[in-house]
Design a protein around this motif. Structure first.
Motif, PDB file in Angstrom:
ATOM      1  N   TRP A 122      -4.159   5.103 -12.960  1.00 40.13           N
ATOM      2  CA  TRP A 122      -3.775   5.278 -11.548  1.00 40.13           C
ATOM      3  C   TRP A 122      -2.402   4.679 -11.297  1.00 40.13           C
ATOM      4  O   TRP A 122      -1.540   5.315 -10.711  1.00 40.13           O
ATOM      5  N   TYR A 123      -2.147   3.444 -11.722  1.00 41.05           N
ATOM      6  CA  TYR A 123      -0.866   2.836 -11.329  1.00 41.05           C
ATOM      7  C   TYR A 123       0.316   3.409 -12.088  1.00 41.05           C
ATOM      8  O   TYR A 123       1.432   3.338 -11.604  1.00 41.05           O
ATOM      9  N   LEU A 168       0.809  -1.220   0.000  1.00 41.44           N
ATOM     10  CA  LEU A 168       0.000   0.000   0.000  1.00 41.44           C
ATOM     11  C   LEU A 168       0.841   1.269   0.000  1.00 41.44           C
ATOM     12  O   LEU A 168       0.342   2.354   0.251  1.00 41.44           O
ATOM     13  N   LYS A 169       2.127   1.147  -0.279  1.00 45.57           N
ATOM     14  CA  LYS A 169       2.965   2.356  -0.342  1.00 45.57           C
ATOM     15  C   LYS A 169       3.007   2.859  -1.778  1.00 45.57           C
ATOM     16  O   LYS A 169       3.755   2.351  -2.602  1.00 45.57           O
ATOM     17  N   PHE A 170       2.186   3.845  -2.068  1.00 49.12           N
ATOM     18  CA  PHE A 170       2.183   4.382  -3.427  1.00 49.12           C
ATOM     19  C   PHE A 170       1.941   5.884  -3.351  1.00 49.12           C
ATOM     20  O   PHE A 170       1.536   6.410  -2.325  1.00 49.12           O
ATOM     21  N   THR A 210      -8.987   0.767 -17.361  1.00 47.63           N
ATOM     22  CA  THR A 210      -8.274   1.873 -17.994  1.00 47.63           C
ATOM     23  C   THR A 210      -7.945   2.940 -16.953  1.00 47.63           C
ATOM     24  O   THR A 210      -6.822   3.455 -16.898  1.00 47.63           O
ATOM     25  N   ALA A 211      -8.941   3.256 -16.118  1.00 43.96           N
ATOM     26  CA  ALA A 211      -8.711   4.226 -15.045  1.00 43.96           C
ATOM     27  C   ALA A 211      -7.705   3.667 -14.039  1.00 43.96           C
ATOM     28  O   ALA A 211      -6.818   4.393 -13.565  1.00 43.96           O
ATOM     29  N   VAL A 236      -8.088  12.506 -16.972  1.00 39.61           N
ATOM     30  CA  VAL A 236      -6.705  12.887 -16.687  1.00 39.61           C
ATOM     31  C   VAL A 236      -6.418  12.582 -15.212  1.00 39.61           C
ATOM     32  O   VAL A 236      -7.147  13.040 -14.330  1.00 39.61           O
ATOM     33  N   PHE A 237      -5.378  11.756 -14.964  1.00 41.17           N
ATOM     34  CA  PHE A 237      -4.943  11.455 -13.594  1.00 41.17           C
ATOM     35  C   PHE A 237      -3.567  12.087 -13.377  1.00 41.17           C
ATOM     36  O   PHE A 237      -2.691  11.963 -14.243  1.00 41.17           O
TER      37      PHE A 237
END
Lengths: 165, 391
Positions: B101-102, B5-7, B96-97, B223-224
């Motif tokens: 995100w990643y 969970l470290k992101f 896709t979202a 857009v992220f």
């Protein structure tokens, strides 16, 4: 709310049509080849995982949970319980069918109603549209109606359908 | 399931869509461009600001064009930058979202454009026939299946196990088409009744014509950006708090269809990231995937917003109405807005994004909302993707 395309409407546009020349000869693989040979003899064969004891029908050479090779062939019954059944009034190209085609999934014995995963097959079920509509076919015990031995070809079609015992 | 969970924190700062319609005059690339341009405009960015591009599209066979990711790249702004395509069947839109995100969460890109497109109406005589190649060639295809069969089987099993009637399920279609009436992008918004659904053409019993979402064309884009820079561009960034995705096996004849365990797994992953312990209390608005009306109920249970078999009852009581406790599909969902597969999934995320931002216009739900969930699902009752967002 429905806008089916009429023949003349298709002609109003430039439509590029061609028949793809792609043809496939699929590999049945190690497990399914033996399974299909079993069907020709009127048997439904599965593979058992030595670690968790799960029986795979249709068979698989490995257990997806343990990620171990399944080790043993087992014969399951050609009898089971109808889990779900539907009546299709459309073909795979979405043309209208006069007589509905009835298909569903069957949980084969030995297995228990508490199992989330179980040996099972997707196949035709010989019953009436009314049986499907009223759900009376659901939960019924059915048995495979095999094609005559000389007409079997080693395909899933060697079973004509499943019918109520 | 164990996840690190470290992101880096990730925010959504812009979104855009084309209207969803059958037989759009634009090409897939033109539609991708239109949605992307609108998303960049809302974010206040230009394409040169974008580091990476993610493209989502369901089977190539729908558009009739091979290698959709490469094909769409220039319309989606993907030329000369790291671009990738994701595809997990119907679950592609939310994937896709998640991929957007990643890309940011990993620290690799600061600003990502995520684009999803589908043009389903190209196939002749009916896109249905294209689905023939998703079945197992040895054990299933010889029975000449069509796509609606599997959903009808799942729907009937769900009805049988939970003792749900067709009338109760039809209420989803009624609700979603009504909600879609206030959505400017929608294809099939309007007032229908339970009777209309029950009298519509029987396709594969128990599925009738108005139980199914329409064939559509459309595109959607978002857009992220990295959390550290989000506030440079907007005062109201919407935070991506949790994501989850799971695949089940393709041997659906060998498992219980009444409950989507793959979705529960994906939802648990997303909720754990977002710190959600009691979903029904903590989630304010939800966009579950609803290509079929029963699917919304099935998914609300998988998302743990209703107990097993209880979703129809809660729906009847108005719990999931637009002014209810947890508005479900306030956009109108796929049943109302349309179903260009990948674009429809991203539309679900965009709809939650607009709700949380407070810019959903006539679609805006009455109660204040802070936590929203978007979900998609696809393939042979197999793939599920979940995204939790907060404002």
């Amino acid at each position: 709310m429905v806008h089916p395309l009429k023949e003349e409407e298709l002609k109003e546009h430039v439509t590029i049509s061609y028949k793809p020349q792609a043809k496939y000869s699929y590999t049945a693989g190690q497990a399914l080849s033996t399974f299909l040979r079993g069907l020709r003899e009127g048997k439904i064969l599965g593979r058992k995982c030595p670690r968790c004891g799960r029986v795979y029908v249709p068979p698989r050479m490995y257990c997806e949970d343990c990620f171990y090779p399944t080790s043993q062939w087992v014969e399951v019954k050609d009898e089971g319980v109808v889990m779900t059944a539907v009546a299709s009034f459309i073909s795979w190209t979405r043309d209208r069918l006069e007589e509905p085609e009835i298909v569903g999934t069957i949980r084969l014995f030995p297995s228990s109603p508490r199992d989330y995963v179980y040996p099972g097959l997707f196949h035709r079920i010989c019953c009436s549209y009314e049986d499907v509509k009223s759900m009376t076919i659901m939960g019924k015990t059915v048995r495979a109606r095999w094609r005559p031995a000389e007409k079997r070809t080693g395909s899933i079609d060697d079973i004509e359908c499943f019918e109520v015992v | 399931m164990k996840t690190n969970l470290k992101f880096r924190r990730v925010a959504a700062i812009g979104a855009g869509m084309t209207p969803f319609r059958r037989r759009m005059l634009e090409t897939p690339q033109e539609m991708a461009w239109e949605a992307s341009r609108r998303a960049l405009d809302e974010a206040g960015l230009e394409l040169r600001d974008i580091d990476c591009v993610v493209i989502g599209s369901a089977p190539d066979a729908f558009d009739g064009v091979h290698m959709k990711g490469e094909y769409l790249a220039h319309g989606a702004g993907g030329v000369m930058r790291p671009s990738s395509r994701v595809y997990v069947g119907g679950a592609t839109g939310v994937m896709t979202a998640i991929a957007g995100w990643y890309h940011v969460a990993s620290g690799m890109c600061k600003k990502v454009l995520a684009v999803a497109e589908e043009k389903m109406s190209t196939g002749r005589p009916h896109p249905q026939a294209v689905f023939r190649y998703i079945w197992d060639p040895i054990t299933e295809k010889p029975l000449n299946p069509n796509l609606i069969w599997i959903f009808a089987m799942e729907m009937h099993r769900y009805m049988f196990v939970n003792k749900v009637s067709k009338e109760e399920i039809a209420l989803v279609s009624v609700k979603n088409k009504r909600n879609a009436a206030s959505n400017p992008y929608a294809q099939l918004g309007g007032e229908i009744t339970v009777d209309d659904v029950l009298r519509s053409e029987v396709l594969v019993w128990p599925v009738q014509l108005l139980d199914v979402s329409p064939v559509s064309d459309g595109a959607a884009a978002m857009v992220f950006v990295d959390g550290d820079i989000a506030r440079r561009y907007t005062d109201t960034p919407i935070w991506v708090e949790g994501v989850g995705w799971t695949l089940d096996n393709t041997s659906w004849p060998n498992r219980e269809l009444a409950y989507p365990r793959y979705l529960e797994n994906a939802a648990r992953m997303a909720y754990r990231m977002a710190g959600i312990e009691r979903p029904q209390k903590e989630i304010d608005v939800v966009e579950p995937y609803d290509p079929f009306d029963y699917k919304e109920l099935h998914h609300l249970e998988g998302l743990m917003l209703a107990k097993r078999g209880e979703a129809p009852l809660l729906l009847k009581e108005g719990f999931f109405d637009k002014d209810g406790d947890i508005p479900s599909s306030p956009s109108g969902g796929l049943l109302g807005v349309g179903n260009p597969i990948a674009a429809a999934g991203l539309m679900k995320v965009i709809s939650i994004y607009w709700q949380l931002k407070g810019t959903a216009g006539k679609m805006q739900v009455k109660r204040p909302v802070h936590t929203g969930v978007a979900q998609a699902w696809g393939d042979l009752m197999q793939a599920s993707t979940v995204m939790v967002m907060r404002n």
